[in-house]
Design a protein around this motif. Structure first.
Motif, PDB file in Angstrom:
ATOM      1  N   UNK A   1      27.433  -8.782  -3.214  1.00 41.42           N
ATOM      2  CA  UNK A   1      28.432  -9.439  -2.371  1.00 41.42           C
ATOM      3  C   UNK A   1      29.278  -8.453  -1.572  1.00 41.42           C
ATOM      4  N   UNK A   2      29.322  -7.199  -2.017  1.00 35.49           N
ATOM      5  CA  UNK A   2      30.210  -6.231  -1.375  1.00 35.49           C
ATOM      6  C   UNK A   2      29.511  -5.288  -0.410  1.00 35.49           C
ATOM      7  N   UNK A   3      28.185  -5.355  -0.311  1.00 32.26           N
ATOM      8  CA  UNK A   3      27.456  -4.325   0.426  1.00 32.26           C
ATOM      9  C   UNK A   3      27.544  -4.487   1.938  1.00 32.26           C
ATOM     10  N   UNK A   4      27.729  -3.362   2.601  1.00 30.21           N
ATOM     11  CA  UNK A   4      27.675  -3.291   4.060  1.00 30.21           C
ATOM     12  C   UNK A   4      26.235  -3.054   4.498  1.00 30.21           C
ATOM     13  N   UNK A   5      25.992  -3.071   5.789  1.00 35.81           N
ATOM     14  CA  UNK A   5      24.660  -2.766   6.312  1.00 35.81           C
ATOM     15  C   UNK A   5      24.245  -1.344   5.932  1.00 35.81           C
ATOM     16  N   UNK A   6      25.217  -0.440   5.925  1.00 40.71           N
ATOM     17  CA  UNK A   6      24.921   0.945   5.559  1.00 40.71           C
ATOM     18  C   UNK A   6      24.514   1.039   4.083  1.00 40.71           C
ATOM     19  N   UNK A   7      25.220   0.301   3.229  1.00 43.50           N
ATOM     20  CA  UNK A   7      24.862   0.266   1.812  1.00 43.50           C
ATOM     21  C   UNK A   7      23.438  -0.245   1.629  1.00 43.50           C
ATOM     22  N   UNK A   8      23.116  -1.314   2.333  1.00 45.34           N
ATOM     23  CA  UNK A   8      21.789  -1.905   2.198  1.00 45.34           C
ATOM     24  C   UNK A   8      20.696  -0.943   2.670  1.00 45.34           C
ATOM     25  N   UNK A   9      20.990  -0.170   3.715  1.00 41.37           N
ATOM     26  CA  UNK A   9      20.032   0.836   4.189  1.00 41.37           C
ATOM     27  C   UNK A   9      19.834   1.922   3.129  1.00 41.37           C
ATOM     28  N   UNK A  10      20.929   2.333   2.496  1.00 42.43           N
ATOM     29  CA  UNK A  10      20.839   3.349   1.439  1.00 42.43           C
ATOM     30  C   UNK A  10      20.081   2.829   0.221  1.00 42.43           C
ATOM     31  N   UNK A  11      20.291   1.545  -0.094  1.00 43.14           N
ATOM     32  CA  UNK A  11      19.563   0.926  -1.210  1.00 43.14           C
ATOM     33  C   UNK A  11      18.065   0.941  -0.921  1.00 43.14           C
ATOM     34  N   UNK A  12      17.689   0.535   0.281  1.00 38.74           N
ATOM     35  CA  UNK A  12      16.270   0.486   0.628  1.00 38.74           C
ATOM     36  C   UNK A  12      15.634   1.872   0.592  1.00 38.74           C
ATOM     37  N   UNK A  13      16.362   2.876   1.085  1.00 41.78           N
ATOM     38  CA  UNK A  13      15.834   4.240   1.080  1.00 41.78           C
ATOM     39  C   UNK A  13      15.620   4.729  -0.350  1.00 41.78           C
ATOM     40  N   UNK A  14      16.617   4.512  -1.206  1.00 39.76           N
ATOM     41  CA  UNK A  14      16.505   4.934  -2.602  1.00 39.76           C
ATOM     42  C   UNK A  14      15.350   4.230  -3.292  1.00 39.76           C
ATOM     43  N   UNK A  15      15.230   2.934  -3.085  1.00 37.17           N
ATOM     44  CA  UNK A  15      14.230   2.147  -3.808  1.00 37.17           C
ATOM     45  C   UNK A  15      12.812   2.385  -3.289  1.00 37.17           C
ATOM     46  N   UNK A  16      12.667   2.729  -2.024  1.00 39.14           N
ATOM     47  CA  UNK A  16      11.340   3.101  -1.536  1.00 39.14           C
ATOM     48  C   UNK A  16      10.880   4.395  -2.200  1.00 39.14           C
ATOM     49  N   UNK A  17      11.799   5.349  -2.349  1.00 36.58           N
ATOM     50  CA  UNK A  17      11.469   6.571  -3.073  1.00 36.58           C
ATOM     51  C   UNK A  17      11.147   6.292  -4.524  1.00 36.58           C
ATOM     52  N   UNK A  18      11.885   5.378  -5.114  1.00 30.43           N
ATOM     53  CA  UNK A  18      11.661   5.010  -6.514  1.00 30.43           C
ATOM     54  C   UNK A  18      10.288   4.383  -6.704  1.00 30.43           C
ATOM     55  N   UNK A  19       9.886   3.509  -5.804  1.00 30.86           N
ATOM     56  CA  UNK A  19       8.571   2.880  -5.920  1.00 30.86           C
ATOM     57  C   UNK A  19       7.452   3.912  -5.772  1.00 30.86           C
ATOM     58  N   UNK A  20       7.664   4.885  -4.909  1.00 32.34           N
ATOM     59  CA  UNK A  20       6.685   5.968  -4.758  1.00 32.34           C
ATOM     60  C   UNK A  20       6.557   6.744  -6.060  1.00 32.34           C
ATOM     61  N   UNK A  21       7.694   7.034  -6.691  1.00 37.21           N
ATOM     62  CA  UNK A  21       7.691   7.744  -7.973  1.00 37.21           C
ATOM     63  C   UNK A  21       6.992   6.922  -9.060  1.00 37.21           C
ATOM     64  N   UNK A  22       7.268   5.614  -9.118  1.00 39.18           N
ATOM     65  CA  UNK A  22       6.640   4.756 -10.122  1.00 39.18           C
ATOM     66  C   UNK A  22       5.119   4.778 -10.005  1.00 39.18           C
ATOM     67  N   UNK A  23       4.624   4.785  -8.775  1.00 39.29           N
ATOM     68  CA  UNK A  23       3.176   4.757  -8.568  1.00 39.29           C
ATOM     69  C   UNK A  23       2.539   6.108  -8.881  1.00 39.29           C
ATOM     70  N   UNK A  24       3.215   7.190  -8.512  1.00 39.24           N
ATOM     71  CA  UNK A  24       2.652   8.522  -8.699  1.00 39.24           C
ATOM     72  C   UNK A  24       2.906   9.086 -10.096  1.00 39.24           C
ATOM     73  N   UNK A  25       3.831   8.485 -10.837  1.00 37.20           N
ATOM     74  CA  UNK A  25       4.212   9.034 -12.136  1.00 37.20           C
ATOM     75  C   UNK A  25       4.066   8.042 -13.267  1.00 37.20           C
ATOM     76  N   UNK A  26       2.927   7.390 -13.369  1.00 42.00           N
ATOM     77  CA  UNK A  26       2.747   6.354 -14.394  1.00 42.00           C
ATOM     78  C   UNK A  26       2.676   6.924 -15.811  1.00 42.00           C
ATOM     79  N   UNK A  27       2.278   8.180 -15.939  1.00 37.51           N
ATOM     80  CA  UNK A  27       2.250   8.817 -17.256  1.00 37.51           C
ATOM     81  C   UNK A  27       3.306   9.916 -17.302  1.00 37.51           C
TER      82      UNK A  27
END
Length: 470
Positions: free
Chosen positions: A8-34
């Motif tokens: 409820x509190x996020x600005x457009x900038x916050x949402x952009x930062x969330x997406x950037x962080x989570x895209x990196x996180x998904x890349x890590x999840x796929x490349x680092x399963x073990x």
């Protein structure tokens, strides 16, 4: 004390930062399963950020000073990163500690067999799982095979679009009367979690003089499997003895929900805390106190073994760091560890309205309400728990509120329902301040787990604030 939903509190900038962080996180999840793959990923990121290996630092007798960045690895499965701070190391460090291992199926040392023209790999499940959740899923094989000549063959089958996948079979519903009458914990037995890997027999060439003799032999499907492994990986059946092969869900992490507010992926316990800890560690530039991120193996089976938290790896590594930093007293190690502060970065059970009877809502973790703090974990009467001091919690609260981090507190379900543990109690043995905190997860320990992107974002912010100010 109901906590607000962070979205409820996020600005457009916050949402952009969330997406950037989570895209990196998904890349890590796929490349680092073990744990091996996760450690390799962390090393690459650390090197890119200017970290050098402790092994190289020791060889060069490098004198560590404020601003130096060092990492140490144990058997390719556990890693510790240090950003040397301005303050005396005897005054302690700020430590984030997460784990890289996740529940899965492990391939046994003598695994390959054939039954009625179907070839299987025999498995042994690792960590706490509901066995029935692992049948009929597309599965991948990840791991290494160590050969007698000292070479190491890395294997990943089932992740590329052109790869085959594997599965554990289940009985059709039409014939499942007996199975459906069993309790869930025995509906699928552990010895029945064998991986179906092939069904085509080895084809004998017509001009082969021994073709008739070979055709008469049994286990022609397994012979075909071995032929493929030899051709593609130069692996013999005997090489399974010195292999570490893990069976994990195949496929990439995905955004979940029509609003893309969540992530559905394998291994988020505890890779969601490992990744946010790593990013926080890399983002901290010139800390006052030395910042440390420790990512370990074997948490899901009691933190045992050389790569688990109960080993001496971390203690020995800190001793080496102190030596290179010019501390010669044996007391320096004890003072450093006892004066340190730690966040045991592990996930918490997210409140699930469909199973509300298992939770006490006033003391539950809700998706979207920020990072979760567990003053204690353990089971029932806090058995096996680290129980954080009130003074330490007050200090952490001050840091989070100053940095406008959304956070919540929780217990792991109702008092008499169950419980769980983390590595917190092991580090607390040094006398340091420790509290559990991380991200709320739905479907914890299932093949596919769910987290909120808002919680991932707030947790990374919280970890970074802790490293800079605790």
């Amino acid at each position: 004390m109901e906590r607000k939903n962070a979205w409820k509190s996020y600005s457009k900038n916050d949402e952009a930062n969330i997406n950037k962080l989570c895209e990196g996180y998904k890349d890590y999840l796929f490349k680092g399963k073990t744990e091996r793959e996760g450690t390799k990923y962390v090393i690459e990121k650390a090197k890119a950020a200017g970290y050098i290996s402790l092994e190289d630092a020791i060889k060069k007798n490098k004198k560590l000073k404020a601003g130096d960045k060092v990492y140490a690895v144990c058997m390719g499965k556990t890693i510790a990163l240090f950003n040397i701070g301005k303050k005396d190391l005897e005054k302690g460090m700020n430590i984030l500690g997460a784990h890289l291992d996740s529940p899965r199926l492990d391939v046994k040392q003598n695994p390959l067999y054939e039954n009625n023209d179907l070839a299987y790999l025999d498995t042994h499940y690792y960590g706490g799982i509901k066995k029935y959740q692992w049948v009929t899923l597309p599965l991948a094989i990840h791991g290494v095979v160590a050969k007698t000549d000292g070479s190491l063959v890395e294997i990943v089958i089932g992740e590329d679009d052109n790869d085959p996948v594997f599965c554990v079979t289940d009985i059709l519903i039409h014939l499942a009367q007996n199975q459906m009458g069993k309790k869930a914990n025995v509906a699928v037995e552990g010895e029945d979690l064998d991986l179906l890997i092939a069904s085509r027999p080895l084809k004998i060439k017509k001009d082969d003089k021994d073709s008739k003799q070979k055709e008469d032999k049994k286990n022609m499907v397994t012979k075909n499997v071995l032929s493929i492994l030899k051709k593609k990986y130069d692996i013999e059946e005997e090489d399974f003895i010195s292999a570490e092969l893990e069976i994990v869900p195949a496929g990439k992490p995905r955004d979940m929900g029509i609003d893309s507010s969540m992530i559905l992926a394998y291994g988020q316990d505890d890779k969601v805390c490992a990744y946010t800890s790593l990013i926080a560690q890399l983002n901290v530039k010139n800390p006052e106190k030395t910042s440390c991120t420790l990512l370990v193996d074997k948490e899901e089976i009691g933190s045992v073994g050389a790569t688990g938290m109960q080993s001496k790896f971390f203690e020995n590594t800190v001793a080496e760091i102190l030596e290179l930093a010019g501390y010669n007293s044996s007391l320096s190690l004890r003072r450093c560890l006892s004066n340190s502060c730690m966040l045991s970065s592990d996930v918490s059970a997210g409140y699930d309205p469909l199973y509300s009877s298992c939770f006490e809502p006033k003391n539950a973790a809700f998706l979207g309400r920020g990072m979760v703090f567990n003053k204690f974990t353990g089971a029932r009467g806090k058995s096996g728990s680290n129980d954080a001091n009130a003074e330490y919690i007050g200090k952490i609260r001050g840091i989070l509120e100053k940095n406008k981090v959304y956070y919540q507190t929780a217990e792991l379900g109702k008092v008499d329902i169950g419980g769980g543990g983390t590595i917190a109690y092991i580090l607390s043995l040094y006398g340091m301040e420790v509290i559990d905190c991380g991200v709320a997860v739905l479907n914890m320990h299932a093949p596919w787990e769910v987290t909120s992107k808002a919680d991932i974002y707030e947790t990374e912010k919280g970890y970074e604030a802790f490293l800079e100010e605790a």
